[in-house]
Write an enzyme that holds these catalytic residues in place. Structure first.
Site, PDB file in Angstrom:
ATOM      1  CE  LYS A 161     -23.646  11.422  30.687  1.00 40.63           C
ATOM      2  NZ  LYS A 161     -24.767  11.115  31.558  1.00 40.63           N
ATOM      3  CB  CYS A 164      -6.780  23.059  74.389  1.00 41.38           C
ATOM      4  SG  CYS A 164      -5.353  23.654  75.306  1.00 41.38           S
TER       5      CYS A 164
HETATM    6  S1  IVH Z   1     -26.724  13.752  24.011  1.00 44.69           S
HETATM    7  C1  IVH Z   1     -26.875  10.151  21.124  1.00 44.69           C
HETATM    8  N1  IVH Z   1     -26.292  15.667  25.713  1.00 44.69           N
HETATM    9  O1  IVH Z   1     -26.661  11.255  28.962  1.00 44.69           O
HETATM   10  C2  IVH Z   1     -26.583  10.853  22.362  1.00 44.69           C
HETATM   11  N2  IVH Z   1     -26.999  13.572  26.547  1.00 44.69           N
HETATM   12  O2  IVH Z   1     -25.438   8.596  28.182  1.00 44.69           O
HETATM   13  C3  IVH Z   1     -27.748  11.554  22.901  1.00 44.69           C
HETATM   14  N3  IVH Z   1     -27.276  13.533  28.999  1.00 44.69           N
HETATM   15  O3  IVH Z   1     -29.504   9.418  28.198  1.00 44.69           O
HETATM   16  C4  IVH Z   1     -27.485  12.180  24.201  1.00 44.69           C
HETATM   17  N4  IVH Z   1     -26.718  15.615  29.346  1.00 44.69           N
HETATM   18  O4  IVH Z   1     -29.856  11.457  29.641  1.00 44.69           O
HETATM   19  C5  IVH Z   1     -26.667  14.389  25.552  1.00 44.69           C
HETATM   20  N5  IVH Z   1     -25.890  17.482  27.103  1.00 44.69           N
HETATM   21  C6  IVH Z   1     -26.266  16.211  26.944  1.00 44.69           C
HETATM   22  C7  IVH Z   1     -26.628  15.389  28.013  1.00 44.69           C
HETATM   23  C8  IVH Z   1     -26.979  14.067  27.794  1.00 44.69           C
HETATM   24  C9  IVH Z   1     -27.117  14.482  29.900  1.00 44.69           C
HETATM   25  C10 IVH Z   1     -27.663  12.138  29.320  1.00 44.69           C
HETATM   26  C11 IVH Z   1     -28.910  11.687  28.615  1.00 44.69           C
HETATM   27  C12 IVH Z   1     -28.560  10.412  27.958  1.00 44.69           C
HETATM   28  C13 IVH Z   1     -27.266  10.053  28.581  1.00 44.69           C
HETATM   29  C14 IVH Z   1     -26.393   9.352  27.567  1.00 44.69           C
END
Ligand code: IVH
Length: 825
Positions: free
Chosen positions: A130, A458
């Protein structure tokens, strides 16, 4: 306008395709196939064609990544497919039981399986990091990037196409000859840590604001109205979803989607970080692996994302409110947490450094339970003003030692004060500010903090158990006492098993001790394993205790080291072999080195005040003194002791010593003036303020008086004077060259203003001729040199019958043309 010749159009297209490919190889694949110069050559060729036929210059041209005209505001863009968010899940990594630790992930998988009506077979999940950046949507029409938009509120975002064009990893054109009519890609714009560091360094150098973290830097750069600024910031992009496809077959799993995007030239995270896994175990394994890798990744992530791989299954699961049921963000534990400081204690390191450590109420941070956090050093504690009872922010990022980031001052425990009014607070902190202790918490020796040093240490190097192993190893070392065979493993074992507490104990070890040590270390499986003891694996021919006999012989043989080596072996801070040799050569005996106050040490060649003080501190520490006495009592005899060096007299000139006392503003010249007034080092302590040299400006007088006001400084002065006399008395008798000088052994007193000579000049001339200048007249005064407005000194000279000279008389005396007795007044 003239039509563009076909061959030019074709060449421009060819160049564009090549440059896009090389760009992708360079920035996305990190595997360039042509030298930079070749890229530059093709780039310039395309620029030239575009200059000649401006119609060739399309927005998708590789020459257009440098940014364009600034815009007043960003247009808004309505997303054809909303940009949704993800639900979050957490794990409690401080829990050992899998079901408890990963409860939320187990629930997620259960929901998915229930939704799919699948009770037994595991679900396949596509998993990814993420990214901690900004979500972005890219629209490609017939293979050409036509729009880039931020997420905004999910339904409407901002048009940042010009800015995104400058992001090197985003293809301006898809890498295919048959692009889909429409493709919308979703992904994250972020800044790599190294680009972030470089940006902040450059910002700081220019005096511009620095960004708090890569995410803020990426956001600030992407939302620049002037895309030329964005172009200078190194942004990166990673694709993680497809939102729309027209004119091509939509792959049927997330994994195939990603593979397709990769083929089209879009940047993705490395394959190892986006596998497809099965079931909860697969998810948990991935989570723990990436969590462990987190701090080593080139960009920030705040967790991992799990997505049901099959798009058909995704469709069946659908969405709840604004988040998909088929995906979840599994966040990493926060790297910061609040807790309370129960105590502040000090850890003593192997080199004697004291590190304050906060003892904390246990708290989970970054996936572990933290009970201690380093406070680095005394200044750090003051800067953050951490006190006992405080609520503090604790941070633990990656594998680094947890640290206290700051104090939540509102929560500091306070106590009421009696009689508080408008002008004084009605309550004060319950606990005082932190201070590093004056004595070592391990051995009780005094703690020293050198000027300009952050670290307190020390001073009980020879006895402190925290430093024991280090001290003994150094002591036994080849260039120190040179105890053959006594290496790290033996020292560890001897100390750990309690056979040696201090260096002198080495000389009391017996064969039986070594044998017992060996037996105990076998039992406790301490570092001394069988194979590491030479000769321990007893063959029938070598005696089983040969190794111990050898060691004992080595220890016995070390009892008569040269003095310099012995001094080096003591492990005094800052004292290397060369300083040890200076001490031995100049002072000649261990006893004299032990007795020497810092100013005397600092008067020796190549020994500065800091080193001199470290040496004096070391010998002043009673624990060290006892350890040295124990060595001597054990029969250790430094060799080559003798008289101090003859040239010592010169090094110990009183003025030179005075300048080595650390008295502010005192130059050698001023020290000379001061001594001329006082007559001797000893007399300085009682020198009255009105007797300070007349030439001295007020701040200098003040500095001197303040310095002298402290009793320990007066004691230092007295000790220095005393040791100086003792050393001089011990000097080998030397033919006194100064005896031939015209004023050798004569004491003169200057009073009044001389016609041509300043007082300093007169004094310098007298001293150069071997004479001494004193501040007051007594029976011992040989001459009084009187000028204009001479006062009480002249009167005193007359009353005592001391000869009085004028300037001409002095000059004659200096030239040696006037013998002592003839100078009658
Ligand atoms: S999928 C419908 N994959 O997380 C879901 N999101 O909370 C679409 N993000 O706004 C998102 N890494 O900015 C997806 N590997 C990843 C991600 C990711 C970061 C962020 C993205 C999104 C937020 C969702």
């Amino acid at each position: 306008m003239a039509p563009i010749p076909d061959d030019v159009t074709a060449r421009a297209a060819q160049l564009t395709a090549l440059l896009e490919r090389y760009n992708h190889e360079y920035y996305v694949l990190d595997a360039p196939t042509v030298p930079d110069a070749e890229y530059d050559r093709l780039f310039r060729e395309l620029q030239a064609l575009e200059a000649a036929w401006p119609a060739l210059r399309t927005p998708a041209s590789p020459t257009q990544r440098v940014g364009g005209t600034p815009v007043p505001v960003f247009e808004s863009v309505r997303h054809a497919v909303p940009m949704l968010s993800l639900n979050n899940a957490f794990s409690d990594l401080t829990q050992d039981d899998f079901a408890v630790r990963h409860a939320e992930i187990i629930q997620f998988d259960e929901r998915v399986r229930r939704g799919l009506g699948r009770s037994d077979s595991p679900v396949r999940y596509a998993v990814e990091p993420k990214f901690d950046g900004l979500a972005i949507s890219l629209v490609y029409e017939h293979g050409v990037l036509t729009q880039a938009a931020t997420r905004g509120d999910g339904l409407t975002g901002e048009n940042v196409t010009e800015n995104v064009r400058t992001v090197r990893t985003v293809p301006l054109r898809l890498a295919t000859s048959q692009p889909p009519a429409l493709l919308e890609v979703r992904g994250e714009v972020l800044m790599l840590r190294r680009d972030f560091e470089a940006l902040n360094a450059a910002q700081a150098a220019r005096g511009d604001k620095v960004f708090a973290n890569p995410r803020n830097a990426a956001a600030g750069s992407l939302r620049q109205l002037d895309s030329r600024i964005t172009a200078q910031r190194r942004l990166s992009f990673f694709a993680y979803a497809i939102a729309r496809v027209e004119g091509a077959t939509w792959p049927d799993t997330h994994q195939y989607e990603m593979q397709w995007l990769e083929q089209l030239g879009l940047p993705l995270v490395v394959p190892a970080l986006r596998p497809v896994v099965e079931g909860v175990e697969g998810l948990a394994e991935y989570y723990e692996r990436v969590h462990a890798q987190r701090s080593t990744l080139p960009y920030d992530i705040d967790g991992v994302v799990y997505k049901v791989d099959s798009l058909a299954d995704q469709a069946r699961l659908g969405f709840v409110s604004r988040a998909p049921r088929w995906a979840i963000a599994h966040k990493f534990p926060a790297e910061e947490a609040l807790t309370v400081v129960d105590a502040i204690e000090e850890q003593v390191g192997r080199t004697g450094a004291l590190t304050p450590v906060a003892r904390l109420r246990p708290v989970a941070v970054g996936g572990v339970t933290v009970t201690n956090a380093t406070l680095h050093n005394e200044d750090e504690v003051h800067r953050k003003d951490v006190r006992v009872g405080d609520t503090v922010i604790v941070r633990r990022a990656g594998d680094v030692i947890p640290e206290v980031v700051g104090v939540v001052l509102e929560r500091r425990p306070m106590q009421p004060v009696a009689g508080g009014d408008l002008f004084s607070p009605s309550e004060v902190p319950l606990h005082p500010p932190y201070r590093i202790p004056a004595t070592c918490p391990v051995c009780g020796s005094h703690v020293v903090r050198e000027e300009g040093e952050a670290v307190a240490r020390c001073s009980g190097g020879l006895v402190c158990s925290a430093q024991r192993k280090q001290a003994i190893l150094h002591f036994a070392g080849r260039r120190a006492m040179d105890i053959e065979g006594l290496g790290e493993r033996y020292v560890d074992a001897l100390v750990d098993l309690g056979f040696v507490h201090s260096v002198a104990d080495l000389y009391h070890l017996t064969l039986a001790d070594f044998v017992a040590m060996k037996a105990r270390s076998d039992e406790t499986a301490s570092p001394l394993a069988e194979a590491e003891v030479p000769g321990a694996a007893s063959s029938s021919r070598t005696a089983p205790t040969r190794w111990a006999e050898n060691l004992l012989a080595g220890i016995a043989a070390s009892k008569t080291p040269p003095l310099a080596r012995f001094l080096f072996a003591l492990g005094i801070r800052h004292v290397g072999e060369s300083t040890a040799k200076t001490l031995a050569d100049w002072l000649g005996s261990l006893e004299r080195v032990r007795q020497a106050p810092a100013p005397i040490l600092a008067a020796l060649p190549d020994i500065g005040l800091v080193v001199a003080e470290a040496i004096a501190e070391f010998f002043a520490e009673p624990n060290n003194a006892a350890a040295i006495d124990a060595l001597l009592a054990a029969g250790v005899r430094p060799q080559g002791e003798g008289l101090p060096a003859a040239a010592l007299a010169e090094q110990l000139e009183p003025a030179r010593l005075l300048t080595r006392m650390g008295i502010p503003r005192l130059t050698e010249l001023r020290a000379g003036q001061l001594l001329a007034q006082a007559g001797s080092l000893e007399a300085l302590v009682t020198l009255a303020p009105e007797q300070l040299p007349v030439a001295w400006p007020e701040p200098l007088r003040l500095a001197w008086r303040e310095w002298l006001a402290q009793p320990e400084r007066r004691a230092l002065l007295a000790a220095t004077a005393h040791q100086r006399s003792a050393l001089l008395a011990a000097l080998p008798a030397m033919p006194d060259v100064s005896a031939n000088l015209p004023l050798a052994g004569r004491t003169l007193v200057l009073t009044g203003t001389l016609p041509t000579l300043t007082r300093e000049a007169a004094q310098a001339l007298i001293e150069a001729a071997g004479g001494k200048v004193s501040g007051s007249v007594s029976r011992k005064t040989d001459y009084v040199v009187a000028g204009e407005a001479a006062g009480s000194k002249l009167a005193k000279a007359e009353s005592l019958g001391v000869p009085v000279l004028d300037e001409a008389g002095l000059q004659a005396l200096l030239a040696g043309t006037m013998a002592g007795g003839e100078a009658a007044s």
